[in-house]
Design a protein around this motif. Structure first.
Motif, short mmCIF file in Angstrom:
data_model
loop_
_atom_site.label_atom_id
_atom_site.label_comp_id
_atom_site.label_asym_id
_atom_site.label_seq_id
_atom_site.Cartn_x
_atom_site.Cartn_y
_atom_site.Cartn_z
N ARG A 250 -1.24 9.77 18.73
CA ARG A 250 -0.75 8.32 18.83
C ARG A 250 -1.86 7.79 19.68
N SER A 251 -1.91 6.40 19.69
CA SER A 251 -2.71 5.70 20.35
C SER A 251 -2.68 5.92 21.84
N ASN A 252 -3.62 6.00 22.51
CA ASN A 252 -3.56 5.93 23.93
C ASN A 252 -3.63 4.46 24.52
N SER A 253 -2.19 4.21 24.49
CA SER A 253 -1.89 2.64 25.00
C SER A 253 -2.13 1.78 23.79
N ILE A 259 -4.75 9.84 20.51
CA ILE A 259 -4.95 11.11 21.18
C ILE A 259 -3.57 11.89 21.19
N ASN A 261 0.15 13.46 21.57
CA ASN A 261 0.98 13.14 22.14
C ASN A 261 1.47 13.71 23.37
N GLN A 263 -0.95 15.18 25.39
CA GLN A 263 -1.87 14.57 26.21
C GLN A 263 -1.79 13.10 26.88
N PHE A 264 -1.16 12.19 25.96
CA PHE A 264 -0.66 11.07 26.33
C PHE A 264 0.25 11.15 27.38
N GLN A 267 -1.38 13.02 30.83
CA GLN A 267 -2.22 12.10 31.74
C GLN A 267 -1.79 11.41 32.74
#
Length: 541
Positions: A250-253, A259, A261, A263-264, A267
């Motif tokens: 998925r997009s990191n914001s 990145i 999911n 990890q999103f 973090q």
């Protein structure tokens, strides 16, 4: 890759439970080489209502035919095969475990259920091991990382977050969850797959072909999409998966780089804002075993009493409890001090209650002990809780304010205990009139009766005032009192003992908790006493 889960009927009696085991074996025998991963339900060797007196003979008898069938299936199908069953891990000790076999039928590892409901404990299933740190098990076979959960484990989000940290590719969930609604089971396993960024293979039992609860063997992908589900049907559920290592990216914001999911999610964790958990925490007051050491005022033979250094030394030296006394500053802040007039530790001959909290912080509470502790400040109850909550049981004395303890003072203490999630890791020690106020405000917090007058009626009074503990002393303690307390379900503290030999004598009398100033020396004695007692129990078996 083909993922397979077997769903069998849950039985109301041992005879039907045996039929379900036979059905499970028949389903295993029907598996072929198209299967890559096979999972069985929870308690595959006892899938029904089995009386506690019969369970530990019934389950091993079924294991004698079930386990060979599982191993034969793994070899014949060349499939990774996992079975959940009640296993005798040592003579007389049975645990709920999932054992996983590789494609050659060799045992590759096992997972021991981490969370047991009271109903399972009542059956005599072992659970004491859950009090120790057990990192979520990961078993790697042919490059696939397998994680595990068993039934009740799936409700604990803190544990799931820890499992996600271990980076599983597939989570094997063997379960009953007989009373859980099927919509909830869908949601729980979708959430599990999404948060761990892993496939979920769940195997359960059917409560009835038309039941709206239980059942729901399923396969879920890392996006939370249910690929296949069995509802309340019995038999083999199978599902093809293109890439078992697939991770939801998925997009990191918004418009950020892609990145994984998990990890999103990880973090952004602010773990210091969550309930205290992890390897530094200990079982609560209700569950922590006895006998124990209580470091009264901390480890005060090596650091100033009631200082953060003293408390830290006590916790790191093996004290299961620390004993503290609470006083209130002039502006109503609860602080830790053994004396209302702390002259011996600060050189100040005025009462704590005559200073505001900010004034107290300007005083030196370390130099009188040793110049190396010069500048040590008085410790507030909030400081203590913020640093050590759930890492130690707090024996919280209210003796120093027994003559002047309005309800709002008690409520302030209770509010702090709730704020720092310490309610289950504390008990109050005080005279009857204070304990009655505590019982009214927070009946869930255990109460320990202390009688400074040294009256031998202390045990009778503890029963009268519905206390869970008594705090005895050299002037008021004998074998008869300890026996009487235990007969009434009351634990016994002793205040205090710094002599290891005396500590052994107290333990032999049945003392539950020993308050001490020299916690390291006394803790060694208690640790050895526990070990000797455990070894004696094992030999007795």
């Amino acid at each position: 890759m083909k993922l397979c889960a077997i769903q069998i009927p849950f039985a109301d009696n041992p005879a039907d439970a045996e039929k379900s085991v036979d059905m499970l074996i028949a389903q295993l025998q029907q598996c072929d080489e198209s299967c890559d991963i096979i999972l069985t339900p929870e308690y595959s060797n006892a899938p029904g209502i089995i009386p506690a007196a019969l369970l530990k003979s019934f389950a091993p008898a079924q294991s004698k035919k079930l386990l060979p069938a599982v191993i034969e299936t793994a070899r014949r199908c060349k499939a990774v095969t996992a079975v959940n069953f009640l296993a005798e891990v040592s003579p007389g000790e049975f645990r709920n475990i999932t054992r996983i076999f590789d494609r050659q039928g060799n045992c590759a590892g096992e997972f021991h259920k981490q969370h047991l409901p009271q109903s399972e404990k009542n059956l005599g299933v072992a659970h004491s091991y859950t009090a120790d740190l057990r990192v979520p098990e990961i078993v790697e076979i042919d490059g696939i990382r397998f994680g595990f959960l068993i039934c009740y484990d799936t409700y604990f989000t803190e544990y799931i977050a820890h499992l996600a940290y271990r980076k599983p590719d597939v989570i094997l969930v063997s379960s009953f969850q007989r009373a859980e609604k099927q919509d909830v089971l869908k949601f729980m396993n979708q959430n599990l797959a999404f948060n761990c960024n892993a496939f979920v293979l769940r195997s359960s039992v059917s409560m009835d072909v038309n039941a709206a609860v239980g059942g729901m063997s399923m396969v879920v992908d890392p996006t939370g999409n249910i690929l296949a589900q069995a509802g309340s049907r019995v038999g083999l559920l199978s599902c093809e998966v293109d890439d078992i290592h697939y991770k939801y990216m998925r997009s990191n914001s918004f418009r950020g780089a892609l990145i994984p999911n998990d990890q999103f999610i990880s973090q952004g964790r602010t773990t210091w804002n969550y309930r205290p958990c992890g390897s530094m925490t200990i079982p609560c007051e209700k569950l922590l075993s006895f006998p124990r050491i209580c470091a009264d005022r901390g480890f005060c033979t090596i650091a100033p009493e009631n200082s953060m250094a003293s408390f830290g030394a006590a916790v790191s030296s093996g004290a299961e409890e620390i004993g503290v006394e609470v006083c209130f500053s002039a502006d109503g802040v609860p602080v830790i001090s053994c004396d209302e007039i702390p002259e011996k530790i600060s050189g100040i001959s005025r009462k704590i209650g005559e200073f505001t909290y900010s004034e107290l912080l300007k005083l030196d509470f370390g130099s009188c002990f040793n110049r190396h502790f010069a500048g040590s400040q008085i410790v507030s109850l909030e400081e203590l809780l913020a640093r050590f909550t759930r890492q130690v049981i707090i024996n919280l004395h209210l003796k120093s304010i027994s003559g002047n303890c309005p309800d709002n003072f008690i409520l302030k203490i209770i509010e702090l205990l709730k704020k720092y999630d310490a309610i289950e890791h504390v008990y109050f020690t005080a005279a009857p009139e204070i304990l009655q106020l505590v019982q009214k405000s927070a009946p869930e917090i255990p109460r320990c009766l202390q009688d400074d007058a040294g009256k031998y009626e202390i045990v009778d009074n503890a029963v009268k005032y519905n206390c869970q503990k008594v705090q005895l002393s050299a002037s008021c303690c004998n074998q008869e009192m300890i026996g009487k307390a235990h007969a009434n379900g009351i634990k016994c503290n002793y205040c205090s003992c710094d002599d290891p030999q005396q500590a052994v004598e107290l333990l032999q009398m049945g003392m539950d908790t020993i308050l001490t100033n020299d916690c390291f020396m006394v803790a060694k004695v208690v640790k050895q006493y526990k070990a000797d007692k455990q070894n004696s129990t094992i030999k007795g078996k």
